[in-house]
Enzyme design. Structure first.
Site, PDB file in Angstrom:
ATOM      1  N   HIS A  20      -5.263   2.798   1.524  1.00  0.00           N
ATOM      2  CA  HIS A  20      -4.347   1.915   2.255  1.00  0.00           C
ATOM      3  C   HIS A  20      -3.586   2.676   3.335  1.00  0.00           C
ATOM      4  CE1 HIS A  20      -0.798   3.683   0.350  1.00  0.00           C
ATOM      5  NE2 HIS A  20      -1.490   3.692  -0.773  1.00  0.00           N
ATOM      6  N   GLU A  95      -3.686   1.834  -7.994  1.00  0.00           N
ATOM      7  CA  GLU A  95      -3.260   3.219  -8.164  1.00  0.00           C
ATOM      8  C   GLU A  95      -3.030   3.522  -9.645  1.00  0.00           C
ATOM      9  OE1 GLU A  95      -3.288   6.308  -7.673  1.00  0.00           O
ATOM     10  OE2 GLU A  95      -2.280   6.342  -5.717  1.00  0.00           O
TER      11      GLU A  95
END
Length: 224
Positions: A20, A95
């Site tokens: 990202h 994550e």
């Protein structure tokens, strides 16, 4: 390291992995984990630059997958617009959950929880931080499962996956055979392009950390 795209066999799946774009917490070197932090202005620009770069390269993606956290969804949305794709949001691409380290900077985590920080920094694959933290072994298991599922569903195709630094760390090790406990010696910049390929049950690394389309990007925090 850039890659030139070539045709792939009907038995292979090629995956472009994208971390990202930048967030405010990235600039503060703060552990985000599952906390849902959006992109900052730089991150939004990086997402658009990544999407434009992939479009200029003339790449055809059969599918687009993304973590369900906002920073990944926003990055994937830019790619979706330029490639006329609908992202599939998969929580297995999130994550790592950093337990009671989430929201802390590295310095704060080390000061408040020195014993836990020592095991964390040593990359003990069995160690899970308190408050629902995830071990490296657990992270690797879910990332492997997600990537294997994608590869099975897209044999003979190229797909894009937008995810996080910790997931990319696992993907690189999956493709190279490097052990989880080894110190990371490869970069994981925000919004860079990383390529791996799956063929007949095996993974290989094609190219990594191509940030030629960016004007500088922050690397993932070490040891995460």
């Amino acid at each position: 390291m850039k890659t030139r795209q070539t045709s792939i066999s009907s038995q292979s799946c090629r995956i472009c992995l994208v971390r990202h774009g930048e967030t405010a917490w990235n600039t503060e070197r703060r552990l985000q984990g599952h906390i849902d932090i959006p992109l900052n202005e730089t991150g939004l620009s990086q997402a658009e630059a990544t999407a434009r770069s992939l479009a200029r390269a003339g790449l055809h993606f059969s599918a687009l997958y993304s973590s369900d956290l906002a920073r990944a969804r926003q990055t994937a949305a830019a790619i979706a617009r330029t490639h006329a794709l609908t992202p599939t949001h998969d929580p297995r691409l999130r994550e790592r959950h950093y337990g009671h380290f989430q929201g802390l900077t590295f310095d704060e985590a080390e000061h408040r929880h020195p014993d836990h920080f020592r095991r964390f920094k040593a990359r003990d694959p069995h160690f899970a931080l308190p408050d629902n933290g995830e071990s490296l072994n657990a992270l690797a298991a879910r990332v492997h499962a997600a990537l294997e599922d994608i590869a099975r569903q897209h044999a003979g195709e190229t797909v894009a996956v937008v995810t996080h630094g910790g997931v990319l760390d696992i993907a690189h090790r999956l493709a190279t055979g490097q052990a989880l406990e080894c110190a990371r010696e490869f970069a994981i910049p925000n919004a860079a392009l990383n390529w791996i390929e799956h063929t007949a049950g095996s993974w290989k690394l094609i190219a990594w950390a191509d940030e030629s389309h960016l004007q500088g990007a922050l690397d993932e925090l070490p040891d995460t």
